[in-house]
Write a protein that holds these residues in place. Structure first.
Motif, PDB file in Angstrom:
ATOM      1  N   PRO A  63     -44.053  87.718 -25.870  1.00 37.90           N
ATOM      2  CA  PRO A  63     -42.605  87.514 -25.721  1.00 37.90           C
ATOM      3  C   PRO A  63     -42.113  87.990 -24.350  1.00 37.90           C
ATOM      4  O   PRO A  63     -42.639  88.936 -23.778  1.00 37.90           O
ATOM      5  CB  PRO A  63     -41.993  88.345 -26.827  1.00 37.90           C
ATOM      6  CG  PRO A  63     -43.117  88.795 -27.681  1.00 37.90           C
ATOM      7  CD  PRO A  63     -44.380  88.623 -26.953  1.00 37.90           C
ATOM      8  N   VAL A  64     -41.113  87.317 -23.844  1.00 39.38           N
ATOM      9  CA  VAL A  64     -40.498  87.677 -22.558  1.00 39.38           C
ATOM     10  C   VAL A  64     -39.356  88.635 -22.837  1.00 39.38           C
ATOM     11  O   VAL A  64     -38.559  88.409 -23.757  1.00 39.38           O
ATOM     12  CB  VAL A  64     -39.992  86.408 -21.831  1.00 39.38           C
ATOM     13  CG1 VAL A  64     -39.316  86.777 -20.543  1.00 39.38           C
ATOM     14  CG2 VAL A  64     -41.122  85.439 -21.605  1.00 39.38           C
ATOM     15  N   GLY A  65     -39.256  89.673 -22.047  1.00 36.27           N
ATOM     16  CA  GLY A  65     -38.179  90.652 -22.246  1.00 36.27           C
ATOM     17  C   GLY A  65     -36.810  90.051 -21.985  1.00 36.27           C
ATOM     18  O   GLY A  65     -36.668  89.030 -21.302  1.00 36.27           O
TER      19      GLY A  65
END
Length: 66
Positions: A63-65
């Motif tokens: 997941p991307v922050g």
């Protein structure tokens, strides 16, 4: 079967229902030819799926922050 195009709109409107039984028969024959040798649908649905883990090529991306 799918490529046939009537020349006139009236011809299309009146003849559509006349050939439905034959088109249905041809579609059934074609599907039987394509599925020959395959296991039944229930067997295909109930097969186990491949596990997805860290070693798999198909793992979910990180997941991307925010």
């Amino acid at each position: 079967m799918l490529a046939h195009v009537p020349k006139e709109k009236v011809e299309d409107a009146y003849n559509r229902a006349a050939f439905i039984p034959r088109l249905r028969e041809l579609a059934a024959i074609w599907s039987d030819m394509l599925s020959e040798g395959l296991p039944g649908p229930r067997i295909l649905i109930e097969r186990p799926t491949k596990p997805v883990g860290w070693h798999s090529r198909w793992r979910l991306p990180t997941p991307v922050g925010a």
